[in-house]
Enzyme design. Structure first.
Site, short mmCIF file in Angstrom:
data_model
loop_
_atom_site.label_atom_id
_atom_site.label_comp_id
_atom_site.label_asym_id
_atom_site.label_seq_id
_atom_site.Cartn_x
_atom_site.Cartn_y
_atom_site.Cartn_z
N LEU A 19 -14.83 173.38 -17.97
CA LEU A 19 -15.92 173.95 -18.76
C LEU A 19 -15.50 175.19 -19.52
O LEU A 19 -16.04 175.50 -20.58
CB LEU A 19 -17.11 174.29 -17.84
CG LEU A 19 -17.75 173.11 -17.09
CD1 LEU A 19 -18.80 173.61 -16.12
CD2 LEU A 19 -18.33 172.11 -18.06
N GLY A 20 -14.55 175.93 -18.97
CA GLY A 20 -14.10 177.16 -19.62
C GLY A 20 -12.92 177.74 -18.88
O GLY A 20 -12.64 177.39 -17.74
N GLY A 22 -10.44 181.53 -18.54
CA GLY A 22 -10.23 182.93 -18.85
C GLY A 22 -8.95 183.43 -18.20
O GLY A 22 -8.19 182.66 -17.61
N GLY A 23 -8.74 184.73 -18.31
CA GLY A 23 -7.50 185.31 -17.79
C GLY A 23 -7.41 185.30 -16.29
O GLY A 23 -6.31 185.40 -15.72
N GLY A 25 -8.89 182.84 -14.31
CA GLY A 25 -9.11 181.52 -13.73
C GLY A 25 -9.84 180.62 -14.68
O GLY A 25 -9.78 180.79 -15.90
N VAL A 27 -13.39 177.53 -14.95
CA VAL A 27 -14.60 176.94 -14.39
C VAL A 27 -14.58 175.45 -14.72
O VAL A 27 -14.30 175.06 -15.87
CB VAL A 27 -15.87 177.61 -14.96
CG1 VAL A 27 -17.12 176.95 -14.37
CG2 VAL A 27 -15.88 179.10 -14.66
N LYS A 42 -15.69 177.39 -9.64
CA LYS A 42 -15.00 178.51 -10.29
C LYS A 42 -13.73 178.81 -9.51
O LYS A 42 -13.75 179.08 -8.32
CB LYS A 42 -15.88 179.74 -10.35
CG LYS A 42 -15.10 180.94 -10.85
CD LYS A 42 -15.84 181.74 -11.87
CE LYS A 42 -14.91 182.79 -12.48
NZ LYS A 42 -15.55 183.62 -13.46
N ASP A 140 -20.25 191.24 -16.48
CA ASP A 140 -19.64 190.38 -17.50
C ASP A 140 -20.72 189.62 -18.26
O ASP A 140 -20.59 188.42 -18.51
CB ASP A 140 -18.64 189.42 -16.87
CG ASP A 140 -17.68 188.82 -17.92
OD1 ASP A 140 -17.53 189.42 -19.00
OD2 ASP A 140 -17.08 187.77 -17.65
#
Length: 602
Positions: A19-20, A22-23, A25, A27, A42, A140
Site C-alpha cells: 500500500l505504501g 517509506g524510509g 518500512g 505498509v 505495517k 506524522d
C-alpha cells in the site's frame, strides 16, 4: 527487503499488495489466514548500523507502544489488533480501512470543497483529542495518513512516529525514530532531544493537512518558512473561495511558534465550529483594481435631518505651530465623509481546519503555563495571522513631512496580560495584514508600522487583519504623517468588518482637526451612530493619538488618549475582522501609520 505478494509473515498473514513505503518500512494489505479477513500490516525496519543494545531498546519501546495503541478505540482511528517480531523486523497488525487516502483525492480533484474538509477536520480533531487524552501523540499527520471511507468517515492511520506523552513529564520518550514528512512537520519535531513535542505538534500537522486540502498544494516546510517568510502564501491567496474564518484557523494551527498555536484540539474544534457558522465572504481582488463602482456605491447623501451639535468642549491651549482647534463639528467634514468614503480593503483571511493556524493571535494561554490549556477567553474566538507575499507597493505614495511625532508604546488600559488575544508591533510582514495598492490609496507595512494612505477626494482606505473576532477591545497608536492643510480627514479602527469589497462593520474615527465619530458601514455607506463632534482630548495635526475601540455585544465605545469620547449601541454585526482605516476629505492625501496594536477581551 520488501515483502513480496504471497509471502506469509508470522505464519499467519499473507501479503496481498503493498500500500505504501517509506524510509522506515512499508505498509501492506494482507490476509489473516486464521480469521479470514483483510488486515493492514505495517513493517518497521531498524535503522542500518545500529548496535545490539540500541536494537534491544528500540524493540522494547516498540512493544510498549504497540500495547498502548492496541488499547485505543475510536471510530476515526485505525484499530491495532496485534504486534510481533519476524525475521529481524517489527510488525503492527491493523484493521484494513476501505477507502481512498486524502492525498489521492487531492491529487485527482485539486482543492476540495471547504464544507467537506471542515467536516473531516472535526472528526480528526475528535480522534486526536482522544489520543492526546490517552498520552499518545501521532507526529506524522499528513494527507497520506488519512483514509476517507465510502460513507465519508475520515480515519487516521499509521502511528509509525507515535510518541508516548505525559503532560507532567517533559522527558517523554519517542519509540519510533523519525521526524515526519517535512511539509507537515512542525519545527520542534526536528529537534532530536527529549520532550520537544506535545499536542500542539499534531495541531501543526493537521493545519498543514487542511492547507493542502483547501488549496490543492502542500505548504512550504517550516524551515523554508523561517528562511523565507514570503514563500508561504496564505490559503485565500491560493484559493479565494476559502472563507476568512477558516483561513484564520489554518494559519493559527500553522504558527511556527508553538505558543501561538491552539493549545489543544478542543480549542481548535471550538474555533472551527465558529468558523462553520461565520458568514461566507465573496472572494476579493488581490491586486490594484479600478473601484469606481464601489465609490459610487459608497456615495450616498447623508441625511440632513440629524441635528448639529449645539456646543463643543473648549479646546485646551495648543502650540502656536499646530493647526487651530475647531469649536464645533464641521458640516463639510460630515458631508464629505458620508458622500465620499467609498471603500477599499482587501481580504486575506481565513484557511482551514484539519489542523489549523496561522498566524499569530494568542487566543489561549501558553501550553507551558500549567493550566492544562485553560481557555483565556469567555467564548471561542477565531484569530490568526499568517505570512503574506511581498507587498505590491514598496514605497509610500505620499512623502512624509520631516517633523512628525513618533508613536509611543501604549498598553491597553486596565487589561491584564492574561486577557490579551493578540499583539502586533508591525515589525514583520508575516503578521498577515492586508498589503495592496488601489487607485484610491494603499495599505502596507512601512518602517515598522502599518500604513494606510487615502489619496483624497473623500475615499476611505482600510486594511484588514485577516482575523475573526466577536467581542474585543482594540488599542492602537495612530500617527498622522500627512494630511490636507486643514486636517479635514478621518482615521481609526474598524471592528466586525465582514470582508466585503464594500465598507462594512463599525468605524471608530478621530480626525486631524480634533473631531471624532462612530459609524456603522453597510453596503458601502455610513450610518452615523455618533455624529462628528469636537474634542480637546484629540491631539491635532501631524502627531500621535492612542485610540481604543470597544466592541462588546451591542455596546460600542470610543476612547482616545485614555479618555472616553463616545458610546453607541447597535447589533447589526456580531463578529468579524479587524481593520485600520483612513480617509482624506479634501483633494490632498492623508497618510496614517498605526503601531503597537493590542487586542484584548472586554
Amino acid at each position: 527487503m520488501p515483502l513480496n505478494v504471497g509471502d506469509v509473515v508470522g505464519e499467519r498473514y499473507r501479503v496481498v499488495r503493498q500500500l505504501g513505503q517509506g524510509g522506515m518500512g512499508a505498509v501492506y494489505q494482507a490476509w489473516d489466514t486464521r480469521l479470514n479477513r483483510p488486515i493492514a500490516l505495517k513493517e518497521m525496519r531498524p535503522q542500518a548500523g545500529l548496535d545490539a543494545a540500541t536494537l534491544v531498546q528500540l524493540r522494547q519501546q516498540f512493544q510498549q507502544e504497540a500495547q498502548i495503541l492496541a488499547t485505543l478505540t475510536h471510530p476515526n482511528l485505525v484499530r491495532v489488533t496485534d504486534y510481533f517480531s519476524w525475521s529481524g523486523n517489527e510488525y503492527l497488525v491493523m484493521d484494513f480501512i476501505e477507502g481512498e487516502s486524502l492525498a489521492h483525492l487531492i491529487k485527482h480533484q485539486g482543492a476540495l470543497p471547504e464544507a467537506q474538509v471542515l467536516g473531516w477536520s472535526q472528526q480528526l480533531l475528535d480522534a486526536l483529542g482522544y489520543c492526546h487524552a490517552q498520552g499518545v501523540l501521532h507526529r506524522d499527520l499528513k494527507p497520506q495518513n488519512i483514509i476517507i471511507t465510502p460513507e465519508g468517515r475520515a480515519v487516521l492511520v499509521d502511528f509509525g512516529l507515535v510518541k508516548l506523552w505525559d503532560p507532567h513529564d517533559p522527558r517523554t520518550r519517542t519509540a519510533m525514530r523519525g521526524m515526519g514528512t517535512p511539509e507537515y512537520a512542525p519545527p520542534e519535531q526536528y529537534d532530536t532531544g527529549p520532550g520537544h513535542t506535545d499536542p500542539r505538534s499534531d495541531i501543526y500537522g493537521l493545519g498543514a493537512t487542511l492547507y493542502h486540502a483547501l488549496t490543492g498544494q502542500s505548504p512550504p516546510t517550516a524551515t523554508q518558512r523561517m528562511a523565507s517568510p514570503s514563500s508561504f502564501l496564505t490559503p485565500r491567496r491560493v484559493n479565494t473561495s476559502v472563507s476568512p474564518a477558516t483561513e484564520a484557523i489554518v494559519l493559527k494551527a500553522l504558527e511556527i511558534q508553538m505558543d501561538r498555536r491552539f493549545n489543544s484540539t478542543q480549542d481548535m474544534a471550538q474555533a472551527l465550529n465558529s468558523a462553520r457558522r461565520a458568514p461566507q465572504a465573496a472572494p476579493r481582488p488581490t491586486g490594484p483594481v479600478e473601484r469606481q463602482g464601489l465609490a459610487r456605491t459608497g456615495r450616498v447623501a447623508m441625511p440632513t435631518s440629524a441635528p448639529m451639535p449645539t456646543s463643543a468642549p473648549v479646546p485646551a491651549p495648543i502650540p502656536a505651530s499646530a493647526p487651530p482647534p475647531i469649536s464645533e463639528a464641521s458640516p463639510q467634514k460630515r458631508k464629505s465623509i458620508f458622500l465620499g468614503l467609498g471603500g477599499i480593503g482587501l481580504a486575506a483571511i481565513g484557511l482551514v481546519c484539519l489542523g489549523l493556524a496561522v498566524g499569530a493571535v494568542l487566543l489561549w494561554r501558553n501550553w507551558s503555563d500549567g493550566n492544562g490549556g485553560e481557555v483565556a477567553t469567555q467564548q471561542p474566538l477565531v484569530g490568526s495571522q499568517g505570512a503574506t507575499p511581498a507587498s505590491i507597493a514598496t514605497e509610500p505614495l505620499v512623502s512624509a513631512p520631516t517633523a512628525v511625532s513618533a508613536p509611543t508604546a501604549t498598553t491597553a488600559v486596565g487589561v491584564g496580560m492574561d486577557q490579551v488575544l493578540w499583539e502586533d508591533d508591525f515589525s514583520s510582514t508575516a503578521s498577515g495584514w492586508e498589503v495592496s495598492s488601489y487607485n484610491f490609496g494603499s495599505v502596507d507595512y512601512i518602517d515598522g508600522a502599518y500604513t494606510v494612505i487615502s489619496l483624497g477626494d473623500g475615499n476611505t482606505m482600510w486594511g484588514i487583519a485577516n482575523t475573526w473576532y466577536s467581542d474585543t477591545v482594540i488599542d492602537v497608536d495612530a500617527t498622522q504623517v500627512s494630511a490636507p492643510a486643514n486636517n479635514n480627514n478621518a482615521y481609526g479602527v474598524v471592528c466586525r468588518d465582514q470582508n466585503s469589497d464594500q465598507k462594512t462593520g463599525y468605524y471608530f474615527f478621530i480626525a486631524g482637526d480634533g473631531a471624532y465619530a462612530i459609524a456603522k458601514a453597510q453596503e458601502g455607506a455610513f450610518e452615523w451612530l455618533v455624529e462628528w463632534t469636537a474634542s480637546d482630548v484629540i491631539r491635532q495635526g501631524n502627531t500621535s493619538n492612542h485610540i481604543q475601540a470597544v466592541c462588546a455585544g451591542s455596546t460600542l465605545i470610543l476612547r482616545a488618549n485614555g479618555k472616553e469620547l463616545a458610546t453607541a449601541t447597535d447589533s447589526a454585526f456580531a463578529a468579524g475582522d479587524i481593520a485600520l482605516a483612513a480617509a482624506s476629505l479634501e483633494a490632498d492625501p492623508t497618510e496614517i501609520r498605526f503601531d503597537n496594536l493590542v487586542v484584548t477581551v472586554p
